[in-house]
Design a protein around this motif. Sequence first.
Motif, PDB file in Angstrom:
ATOM      1  N   ASP A   8       8.881 -26.804 -39.996  1.00 42.02           N
ATOM      2  CA  ASP A   8       8.914 -28.245 -40.271  1.00 42.02           C
ATOM      3  C   ASP A   8       8.835 -28.554 -41.764  1.00 42.02           C
ATOM      4  O   ASP A   8       8.980 -29.702 -42.174  1.00 42.02           O
ATOM      5  CB  ASP A   8       7.756 -28.954 -39.557  1.00 42.02           C
ATOM      6  N   CYS A   9       8.601 -27.523 -42.585  1.00 47.31           N
ATOM      7  CA  CYS A   9       8.501 -27.717 -44.043  1.00 47.31           C
ATOM      8  C   CYS A   9       9.762 -28.405 -44.571  1.00 47.31           C
ATOM      9  O   CYS A   9      10.881 -28.043 -44.209  1.00 47.31           O
ATOM     10  CB  CYS A   9       8.315 -26.357 -44.718  1.00 47.31           C
ATOM     11  N   THR A  10       9.550 -29.383 -45.467  1.00 50.33           N
ATOM     12  CA  THR A  10      10.672 -30.122 -46.057  1.00 50.33           C
ATOM     13  C   THR A  10      10.928 -29.704 -47.505  1.00 50.33           C
ATOM     14  O   THR A  10      11.681 -30.376 -48.214  1.00 50.33           O
ATOM     15  CB  THR A  10      10.399 -31.632 -46.007  1.00 50.33           C
ATOM     16  N   ASN A  11      10.305 -28.619 -47.951  1.00 47.61           N
ATOM     17  CA  ASN A  11      10.500 -28.125 -49.321  1.00 47.61           C
ATOM     18  C   ASN A  11      10.152 -29.171 -50.374  1.00 47.61           C
ATOM     19  O   ASN A  11      10.848 -29.317 -51.378  1.00 47.61           O
ATOM     20  CB  ASN A  11      11.950 -27.656 -49.517  1.00 47.61           C
ATOM     21  N   CYS A  12       9.051 -29.861 -50.172  1.00 41.55           N
ATOM     22  CA  CYS A  12       8.695 -30.932 -51.110  1.00 41.55           C
ATOM     23  C   CYS A  12       7.946 -30.430 -52.339  1.00 41.55           C
ATOM     24  O   CYS A  12       7.710 -31.204 -53.264  1.00 41.55           O
ATOM     25  CB  CYS A  12       7.872 -31.997 -50.391  1.00 41.55           C
ATOM     26  N   PHE A  13       7.517 -29.189 -52.333  1.00 43.15           N
ATOM     27  CA  PHE A  13       6.814 -28.568 -53.470  1.00 43.15           C
ATOM     28  C   PHE A  13       5.343 -28.993 -53.613  1.00 43.15           C
ATOM     29  O   PHE A  13       4.650 -28.527 -54.498  1.00 43.15           O
ATOM     30  CB  PHE A  13       7.510 -28.841 -54.822  1.00 43.15           C
ATOM     31  N   PHE A  30       9.005 -22.976 -47.956  1.00 43.39           N
ATOM     32  CA  PHE A  30       7.863 -22.364 -48.630  1.00 43.39           C
ATOM     33  C   PHE A  30       7.146 -21.425 -47.665  1.00 43.39           C
ATOM     34  O   PHE A  30       7.099 -21.658 -46.449  1.00 43.39           O
ATOM     35  CB  PHE A  30       6.926 -23.441 -49.164  1.00 43.39           C
ATOM     36  N   THR A  31       6.592 -20.363 -48.218  1.00 45.60           N
ATOM     37  CA  THR A  31       5.854 -19.402 -47.416  1.00 45.60           C
ATOM     38  C   THR A  31       4.516 -19.097 -48.093  1.00 45.60           C
ATOM     39  O   THR A  31       4.368 -19.274 -49.303  1.00 45.60           O
ATOM     40  CB  THR A  31       6.627 -18.079 -47.245  1.00 45.60           C
ATOM     41  N   ILE A  32       3.564 -18.622 -47.284  1.00 41.03           N
ATOM     42  CA  ILE A  32       2.247 -18.258 -47.786  1.00 41.03           C
ATOM     43  C   ILE A  32       2.071 -16.755 -47.651  1.00 41.03           C
ATOM     44  O   ILE A  32       2.279 -16.195 -46.576  1.00 41.03           O
ATOM     45  CB  ILE A  32       1.146 -18.993 -46.997  1.00 41.03           C
ATOM     46  N   ASP A  33       1.684 -16.110 -48.735  1.00 40.12           N
ATOM     47  CA  ASP A  33       1.398 -14.674 -48.727  1.00 40.12           C
ATOM     48  C   ASP A  33      -0.003 -14.484 -48.137  1.00 40.12           C
ATOM     49  O   ASP A  33      -0.995 -14.858 -48.766  1.00 40.12           O
ATOM     50  CB  ASP A  33       1.457 -14.139 -50.151  1.00 40.12           C
ATOM     51  N   PRO A  34      -0.115 -13.898 -46.948  1.00 43.02           N
ATOM     52  CA  PRO A  34      -1.435 -13.766 -46.319  1.00 43.02           C
ATOM     53  C   PRO A  34      -2.387 -12.878 -47.108  1.00 43.02           C
ATOM     54  O   PRO A  34      -3.605 -12.980 -46.941  1.00 43.02           O
ATOM     55  CB  PRO A  34      -1.124 -13.170 -44.935  1.00 43.02           C
TER      56      PRO A  34
END
Length: 94
Positions: A8-13, A30-34
């Motif tokens: 659902d991310c809209t790449n809003c930064f 965008f992704t999160i590095d666990p």
Amino acid sequence: MALKITADCTNCFACETVCPNDAISQADIFTIDPSKCTECVGFFNTPQCVDVCNVACIIDDASHVESESELLAKAQKLHPKEKFPTPPPSRFRK
Ligand code: SF4
């Protein structure tokens, strides 16, 4: 546990700039590095990326379950020059 960003991310930064661990980067979304996400333990009482996300697309990553102590240890490892409180400040999330 680490958090993750859904499709659902809209790449809003919005999230990238608030992460104290530089755990968020842009791919298709965008992704999160666990290995870097501490749920902001050591820095804030709430996950800052969740607080700023306008579409509520950042959720718990059940494949990376960690205790608060483990998250604090991760923060200490990522920021060896910082002195984090022990025990960590109480959190307000379930
Ligand atoms: Fe970064 Fe905190 Fe979000 Fe984890 S919860 S990705 S440490 S801003």
